[in-house]
Design a protein around this motif. Structure first.
Motif, mmCIF file in Angstrom:
data_model
loop_
_atom_site.group_PDB
_atom_site.id
_atom_site.type_symbol
_atom_site.label_atom_id
_atom_site.label_comp_id
_atom_site.label_asym_id
_atom_site.label_seq_id
_atom_site.Cartn_x
_atom_site.Cartn_y
_atom_site.Cartn_z
ATOM 1 N N ASN A 9 0.819 -1.215 0.000
ATOM 2 C CA ASN A 9 0.000 0.000 0.000
ATOM 3 C C ASN A 9 0.852 1.263 0.000
ATOM 4 O O ASN A 9 0.520 2.239 -0.682
ATOM 5 C CB ASN A 9 -0.932 -0.006 1.218
ATOM 6 C CG ASN A 9 -2.183 -0.824 0.997
ATOM 7 O OD1 ASN A 9 -3.189 -0.343 0.509
ATOM 8 N ND2 ASN A 9 -2.104 -2.099 1.337
ATOM 9 N N LEU A 10 1.956 1.259 0.749
ATOM 10 C CA LEU A 10 2.817 2.438 0.789
ATOM 11 C C LEU A 10 3.476 2.679 -0.563
ATOM 12 O O LEU A 10 3.543 3.812 -1.057
ATOM 13 C CB LEU A 10 3.885 2.274 1.879
ATOM 14 C CG LEU A 10 4.858 3.446 2.047
ATOM 15 C CD1 LEU A 10 4.111 4.723 2.410
ATOM 16 C CD2 LEU A 10 5.901 3.130 3.115
ATOM 17 N N THR A 21 4.233 5.813 -5.550
ATOM 18 C CA THR A 21 4.659 5.642 -6.946
ATOM 19 C C THR A 21 4.239 6.800 -7.848
ATOM 20 O O THR A 21 5.041 7.278 -8.667
ATOM 21 C CB THR A 21 4.136 4.303 -7.505
ATOM 22 O OG1 THR A 21 4.725 3.230 -6.767
ATOM 23 C CG2 THR A 21 4.502 4.144 -8.979
ATOM 24 N N PRO A 22 2.985 7.324 -7.712
ATOM 25 C CA PRO A 22 2.603 8.470 -8.559
ATOM 26 C C PRO A 22 3.462 9.713 -8.316
ATOM 27 O O PRO A 22 3.510 10.611 -9.156
ATOM 28 C CB PRO A 22 1.145 8.738 -8.144
ATOM 29 C CG PRO A 22 0.659 7.439 -7.609
ATOM 30 C CD PRO A 22 1.835 6.823 -6.939
ATOM 31 N N LEU A 23 4.147 9.764 -7.172
ATOM 32 C CA LEU A 23 5.017 10.906 -6.872
ATOM 33 C C LEU A 23 6.409 10.736 -7.480
ATOM 34 O O LEU A 23 7.270 11.602 -7.323
ATOM 35 C CB LEU A 23 5.148 11.078 -5.340
ATOM 36 C CG LEU A 23 3.843 11.274 -4.566
ATOM 37 C CD1 LEU A 23 4.121 11.330 -3.062
ATOM 38 C CD2 LEU A 23 3.140 12.556 -5.018
ATOM 39 N N GLY A 24 6.616 9.596 -8.152
ATOM 40 C CA GLY A 24 7.912 9.347 -8.772
ATOM 41 C C GLY A 24 8.891 8.636 -7.863
ATOM 42 O O GLY A 24 10.063 8.481 -8.205
ATOM 43 N N TRP A 25 8.414 8.205 -6.676
ATOM 44 C CA TRP A 25 9.281 7.479 -5.748
ATOM 45 C C TRP A 25 9.059 5.983 -5.948
ATOM 46 O O TRP A 25 7.965 5.478 -5.759
ATOM 47 C CB TRP A 25 8.971 7.846 -4.306
ATOM 48 C CG TRP A 25 9.135 9.303 -4.012
ATOM 49 C CD1 TRP A 25 9.780 10.227 -4.770
ATOM 50 C CD2 TRP A 25 8.624 10.012 -2.884
ATOM 51 N NE1 TRP A 25 9.723 11.468 -4.201
ATOM 52 C CE2 TRP A 25 9.014 11.368 -3.029
ATOM 53 C CE3 TRP A 25 7.884 9.660 -1.757
ATOM 54 C CZ2 TRP A 25 8.687 12.341 -2.098
ATOM 55 C CZ3 TRP A 25 7.558 10.627 -0.837
ATOM 56 C CH2 TRP A 25 7.958 11.953 -0.998
ATOM 57 N N LYS A 26 10.110 5.294 -6.326
ATOM 58 C CA LYS A 26 9.968 3.870 -6.608
ATOM 59 C C LYS A 26 11.221 3.127 -6.178
ATOM 60 O O LYS A 26 12.339 3.519 -6.535
ATOM 61 C CB LYS A 26 9.705 3.649 -8.102
ATOM 62 C CG LYS A 26 9.257 2.238 -8.452
ATOM 63 C CD LYS A 26 8.882 2.132 -9.925
ATOM 64 C CE LYS A 26 8.396 0.742 -10.265
ATOM 65 N NZ LYS A 26 8.033 0.609 -11.687
ATOM 66 N N LEU A 27 11.015 2.049 -5.411
ATOM 67 C CA LEU A 27 12.150 1.227 -4.989
ATOM 68 C C LEU A 27 12.619 0.353 -6.148
ATOM 69 O O LEU A 27 11.817 -0.026 -7.007
ATOM 70 C CB LEU A 27 11.733 0.310 -3.834
ATOM 71 C CG LEU A 27 11.692 0.895 -2.418
ATOM 72 C CD1 LEU A 27 11.100 -0.140 -1.466
ATOM 73 C CD2 LEU A 27 13.088 1.285 -1.953
#
Length: 475
Positions: A130-131, A136-142
């Motif tokens: 969920n986190l 992800t839409p903010l451009g933060w992706k592991l």
């Protein structure tokens, strides 16, 4: 040594009172209410009602919720009496050890450990998913390798799940008093988010989405759908949602005035959780046709977005992640106290039963956290989720039937509790029967994995526990 006699030797309750007397009693009714609601109302309230509606019940998912809650409520009465009479760390394990014997206590405690460890893995992985979906839409992706368990979509380990369990363990390591303050605040925020969803959802509920309320029965690739057969399948699936109240009892040795605190905490938290579950279930199927929730990982967010409430969806999902963290704290506390009681009695290495200078079971806390991290971060566990229900239902059956052995000893070598299960001897039988019926409704794979888990527990008992038990040492 007569093996059968050894398996059935009972622990003296005064020994547990003496051993657990070093634990600090700081938890009050409000702490147990928050702990229970925080553990019960976790990932499942945001996911299971939609999934069960789509797979088995249609709009009648609220009936499955109610029936599951009735069975859980009957068991909660038994738990409340046991916890008031015997406020010992380890709950079911310690109680059954006293009233049935060492082997049966170990088996019921071992079954309960499956719920706690896999429950921690289930919730931390749900929190992670969920986190990551939220940011992800903010451009933060592991990187893929750090986003999934080993072997799942190119993953090596789930970093977010690992960090979530680590943070909850660190918080609990400061003591249950400090952990409960954080828990209390987060639970209030989570309940407000659920109520926000209910009130907003009520404005867009459509009567047509409830028709027919109980669809006609048919078999599907997912099992029975519709009719009472589908509702029964829904009960077995959604029952996992109401298991958190047993986590309260594991901390009863740290309760202020457990005679009153434990029954109020156990029964009160279950009543609050049931009300929230039924409200969410009814609103969810009223907002969007239940068929839309098939294969949806977050039906609450989906329903809000589909009805034009995108901002509310973002708020509710953000708070839902915090809500999952409250469940982790609760299970971290419960599992560490259970494993502490195993070590206290020599059923596992005695280091696990040692308290640190602050009178906290630090060794058991870090041991269970490490195992939960390994399960959640490295091992795909989706096939084990029903093992949570299976393990707990076995413990529930032991506690329910155990009331018959407890009553004759109350006021004798066991304290007379301020709360007693009503309508004795009928309700203990109904609680046992209800748990058995729900257990039989689990799929065969869950029962097979529970059998394997039980066999492992039996081997540990015969190869280690029976020889290192503190009862053996006193002989």
């Amino acid at each position: 040594m007569n093996l059968w006699k050894t398996m059935n030797r009972k622990e003296d309750p005064s020994i547990y009172q003496q051993k657990d007397g070093q634990l600090v009693r700081t938890l009050k009714v409000r702490d147990f209410l928050a702990l229970g609601v925080g553990t019960i109302v976790s990932t499942s309230i945001f996911t299971l009602p939609g999934e069960v509606a789509a797979l088995h019940t249609g709009p009648a998912v609220a009936i499955s919720c109610l029936l599951a809650a009735i069975v859980a409520g009957l068991v909660a009465f038994a738990y409340a009496e046991m916890a008031a009479a015997m406020p010992f760390a380890g709950s079911v394990y310690s109680w059954i050890n006293v009233i049935f014997g060492e082997f049966w206590g170990w088996i019921s405690g071992w079954a309960l450990l499956a719920e706690y460890l896999i429950g921690m893995a289930f919730i931390s992985s749900g929190l992670s998913a969920n986190l990551r979906a939220l940011v992800t839409p903010l451009g933060w992706k592991l990187p893929t390798a750090l986003a999934n368990p080993l072997g799942v979509k190119g993953g090596i380990f789930d970093l977010v799940a690992l960090v979530a369990i680590l943070l909850s363990a660190i918080l609990v390591s400061f003591g249950v008093s400090k952990a409960s303050k954080v828990e209390n605040a987060l639970v209030v925020v989570k309940v407000m988010a659920i109520l926000l969803f209910v009130f907003v959802g009520l404005t867009v509920v459509r009567k047509a989405n409830f028709m027919p309320f109980i669809p006609h029965y048919r078999m599907t690739a997912h099992g029975p759908f519709g009719g009472w057969q589908g509702i029964y399948a829904g009960v077995s699936m959604i029952y996992i949602s109401f298991l958190g109240f047993d986590a309260i009892a594991s901390n009863s040795a740290e309760a202020v005035n457990p005679q009153k605190t434990m029954p109020r905490g156990i029964i009160g938290s279950l009543l609050i959780a049931v009300g929230l579950f039924i409200a969410v279930s009814l609103v969810l199927v009223g907002m969007v046709p239940y068929q839309k929730y098939l294969n949806s990982a977050e039906p609450v967010g989906y329903a809000l977005r589909q009805t034009g409430h995108t901002t509310i969806a973002l708020i509710v999902q953000s708070i839902a992640i915090l809500g999952m963290f409250t469940a982790l704290i609760g299970l971290c506390m419960a599992s560490s106290r259970l494993v502490y009681s195993f070590g206290r009695d020599g059923m596992l290495p005695k280091k696990l039963g040692k308290l640190n200078k602050d009178h906290r079971p630090a060794n058991s806390l870090w041991a269970v956290s490490l195992v939960a991290i390994i399960i959640s971060a490295f091992i795909p566990f989706s096939f084990l989720t029903q093992l949570v229900s299976a393990g707990t239902l076995i413990a529930f059956m032991f506690v329910s039937i155990g009331i018959y052995k407890l009553r004759p000893r109350e006021g004798q070598d066991i304290a007379e509790p301020s709360f007693k299960m009503p309508f004795y001897p009928v309700l203990p039988f109904l609680a046992f029967s209800g748990s058995l019926v729900v257990f039989l409704g689990l799929d065969n794979e869950a029962k097979q994995y529970m059998l394997i888990w039980t066999v492992v527990g039996i081997l540990i008992y015969y190869l280690y526990g029976i020889h290192h038990s503190t009862i053996t040492a006193r002989k």
